[in-house]
Design a protein around this motif. Structure first.
Motif, short mmCIF file in Angstrom:
data_model
loop_
_atom_site.label_atom_id
_atom_site.label_comp_id
_atom_site.label_asym_id
_atom_site.label_seq_id
_atom_site.Cartn_x
_atom_site.Cartn_y
_atom_site.Cartn_z
N HIS A 199 -1.45 -0.81 -0.01
CA HIS A 199 -0.23 -1.59 -0.02
C HIS A 199 0.07 -2.31 -1.33
CE1 HIS A 199 -3.44 -4.46 0.47
NE2 HIS A 199 -2.61 -5.41 0.12
N THR A 200 -0.85 -2.36 -2.27
CA THR A 200 -0.75 -3.34 -3.36
C THR A 200 0.45 -3.12 -4.28
OG1 THR A 200 -2.26 -2.04 -4.75
CG2 THR A 200 -3.24 -3.72 -3.34
N TRP A 201 1.00 -1.91 -4.27
CA TRP A 201 2.15 -1.65 -5.14
C TRP A 201 3.43 -2.32 -4.62
CZ3 TRP A 201 6.47 0.55 -3.07
CH2 TRP A 201 6.32 1.23 -1.85
N LEU A 202 3.52 -2.55 -3.30
CA LEU A 202 4.79 -2.99 -2.71
C LEU A 202 5.22 -4.38 -3.15
CD1 LEU A 202 7.18 -2.45 -0.83
CD2 LEU A 202 5.81 -3.34 1.05
N PRO A 203 4.37 -5.41 -3.09
CA PRO A 203 4.83 -6.74 -3.52
C PRO A 203 5.31 -6.75 -4.97
CG PRO A 203 2.79 -6.92 -2.28
CD PRO A 203 2.99 -5.47 -2.55
N ASP A 204 4.63 -6.00 -5.85
CA ASP A 204 5.05 -5.95 -7.25
C ASP A 204 6.39 -5.25 -7.38
OD1 ASP A 204 2.77 -7.24 -8.36
OD2 ASP A 204 1.63 -5.40 -8.10
N ALA A 205 6.53 -4.09 -6.73
CA ALA A 205 7.78 -3.32 -6.85
C ALA A 205 8.96 -4.07 -6.25
CB ALA A 205 7.61 -1.95 -6.19
N ALA A 206 8.78 -4.59 -5.03
CA ALA A 206 9.87 -5.32 -4.38
C ALA A 206 10.18 -6.62 -5.10
CB ALA A 206 9.52 -5.59 -2.92
N GLY A 207 9.15 -7.28 -5.63
CA GLY A 207 9.36 -8.54 -6.32
C GLY A 207 10.10 -8.39 -7.63
N GLN A 208 9.91 -7.26 -8.31
CA GLN A 208 10.55 -7.04 -9.61
C GLN A 208 11.84 -6.25 -9.52
OE1 GLN A 208 9.47 -8.48 -12.47
NE2 GLN A 208 7.99 -9.47 -11.11
N ALA A 209 12.06 -5.53 -8.45
CA ALA A 209 13.27 -4.72 -8.31
C ALA A 209 14.50 -5.61 -8.18
CB ALA A 209 13.16 -3.82 -7.08
N PRO A 210 15.66 -5.14 -8.67
CA PRO A 210 16.89 -5.87 -8.36
C PRO A 210 17.09 -5.91 -6.85
CG PRO A 210 17.37 -3.71 -9.32
CD PRO A 210 15.91 -3.94 -9.47
#
Length: 516
Positions: free
Chosen positions: A243-254
């Motif tokens: 799961h570790t990619w999701l918080p980074d991707a969602a947090g940085q995505a517009p």
């Protein structure tokens, strides 16, 4: 019809790229218009769907790569139909919500300090909307594909527009988040590709799902192939520990991209578990069920606990989704009709509730210039409509009765409890934790004394309200009357249960003269 639904946004994306430089407003209008047309056509198709008819409807099949047995084969059953409907309903709302936010990507409304920090553009505004339309085409294609190789193509291809959206238009750590998202997804995709090729070598010279589902595989082979598909889907979903990619991707995505990433793209993982893992490898799925249920329960508790500790609003919503995906996986592998119907309905309901949360968080960030929870306080006094919609979205996220998520979460827990009581009881703790992270977040941002920088905050504009109102209406409607969606889902779930050769446990009946 399905080919048309895939082609329209793809052609629209191509057309937007041909627009002259500086025609950003026209690009927005074209993207919105095409997304509305696709949504209307999809709703019309859904109204013609017959739940009691053939399992796959609106089917098309043409040779694509004849030498390798690859077809352009599309069709929808009830599960695929509701997920396509989710995708096409969210897309015009995302475009509408991103209307002014997209200008900030180009730096038009940002001071130089913020421009350096957030969004010195690598791509133009029109590119953003072209990428959104191309992503819509991929989302429809991945749910509609009935050829396993075609499914894999869409599964991998939809990474491309999302990678560029995050990497070009995201927050200060956008490059790191985009690369991490891409590497995780490619790793899972490559494992699945090996499994797809191995499955083809075992089959009748075709990738058609209907033919491959008839195979009687050696138990050991089936387990290895199951793992190949499952790991790819567990990364996409994502399940703990992938799961570790999701918080980074969602947090940085517009904001708009975060809605589609968590609300739709991640559903491809749980959809793949239900469609491919269970039906192509039924015996292996039953063998791995205890492991998957354990991971799902861990994800429910782990995601909820981490959400409680977040100080960033977007990361908090991302961690809540990890917990919710645990519920979905739990329902799928409970191997009961209630659990699987609830899990499918959960995919839809989570998509809408998370979309509302992300959009409102995005509106807050635009107004305050920060995603930190401690940057807010007392917002409901100056922006009561914004606070009210935030409350409804949050209550849906914690599965309050009367809102959409409650029905699906209840079905998952009931379906799990009839076969696996201990995991169901532990998973129920996630409901309590959900109340903690949602209500505490709301209390810190919306209630209490109004923070000085918040006093001049504007309430929702007409455009923002137009983007949120349909989602809120759906959340309330499905909370009170989910029957139309369940009527579409249930026949497909029954087919999956039949393929896995599982039946619902018989209800326990107390003997006469004893207490139940």
């Amino acid at each position: 019809m399905l080919t048309l639904l895939i082609a329209l946004p793809a052609l629209g994306a191509f057309g937007i790229t041909l627009l002259p430089r500086g025609r950003d407003e026209l690009a927005k209008q074209v993207a919105l218009g095409i997304s509305i047309v696709v949504a209307v056509l999809t709703i019309g198709m859904a109204l013609r769907f017959e739940p009691g008819g053939a399992r796959f409807q609106f089917t098309e099949s043409y040779w694509w790569i004849k030498q390798f047995g690859v077809h352009w084969a599309v069709g929808v059953d009830g599960v695929a139909l509701v997920l396509i409907a989710l995708s096409v309903i969210l897309m015009p709302l995302v475009i509408l919500a991103s209307w002014s936010e997209a200008d900030r990507f180009g730096g038009a409304e940002l001071p130089k300090a913020d421009l350096d920090k957030y969004a010195r553009p690598k791509r133009s505004v029109k590119t953003y909307f072209a990428l959104l339309l191309s992503l819509e085409a991929m989302m429809i294609g991945v749910f509609a594909a009935t050829d396993v190789f075609l499914f894999y193509v869409f599964f991998e291809a939809m990474l491309i527009p999302m990678y560029f959206i995050i990497g070009s238009f995201g927050g200060p750590q956008r490059s790191y988040a985009a690369v991490k998202f891409l590497l995780y997804s490619l790793f899972g995709g490559l494992i699945m590709l090996v499994a797809v090729i191995a499955l083809y070598s075992q089959g009748p010279g075709t990738f058609l799902f209907a033919e491959l589902s008839k195979l009687n595989l050696d138990p050991t082979t089936a387990k290895w192939l199951f793992l190949g598909f499952f790991i790819a889907f567990a990364i996409k979903a994502p399940l703990v520990p992938f799961h570790t990619w999701l918080p980074d991707a969602a947090g940085q995505a517009p904001t708009g991209a975060a809605v589609l990433l968590v609300g739709v793209l991640d559903k491809v993982g749980t959809y793949g578990m239900l469609r491919f893992c269970l039906e192509l490898f039924p015996s292996a799925a039953k063998w791995f069920t205890p492991v998957v249920i354990t991971l799902a329960v861990i994800g429910i508790i782990y995601g909820a606990v981490l959400a409680i500790g977040q100080v960033d609003l977007k990361r908090l919503v991302a961690y809540t989704s990890i917990s919710h995906f645990g519920f979905i996986a739990l329902g799928i592998f409970a191997m009961t009709s209630q659990g699987q119907s609830g899990a499918t309905l959960y995919m839809v309901n989570h998509g809408f509730s998370t979309a509302a949360l992300f959009l409102i968080v995005g509106f807050l960030i635009v107004r305050r210039g920060s995603a930190r929870i401690d940057a807010f306080g007392g917002v409901q006094k100056v922006a009561p409509v914004l606070a009210g919609t935030f409350l409804i979205a949050g209550l849906s996220g914690l599965a309050l009765p009367g809102l959409s998520s409650f029905v699906s979460e209840f079905l998952v827990l009931v379906g799990t409890f009839t076969r696996y009581r201990v995991p169901a009881v532990i998973a129920a703790v996630g409901i309590v934790l959900a109340a903690v992270y949602i209500l505490w977040m709301y209390q810190r941002t919306m209630n209490g004394p109004t923070a000085e920088p918040v006093k001049g905050m504007k309430d929702l504009s007409h455009r923002e309200l137009a983007a949120l109102a349909p989602i809120i209406a759906i959340i309330v409607a499905l909370g009170f009357y989910p029957k139309p969606v369940l009527d579409v889902i249930n026949p497909s779930v029954q087919h999956t249960m039949s393929r896995v050769q599982m039946k619902d446990p018989a209800p326990t009946v107390a003997e006469k003269g004893t207490r139940p």
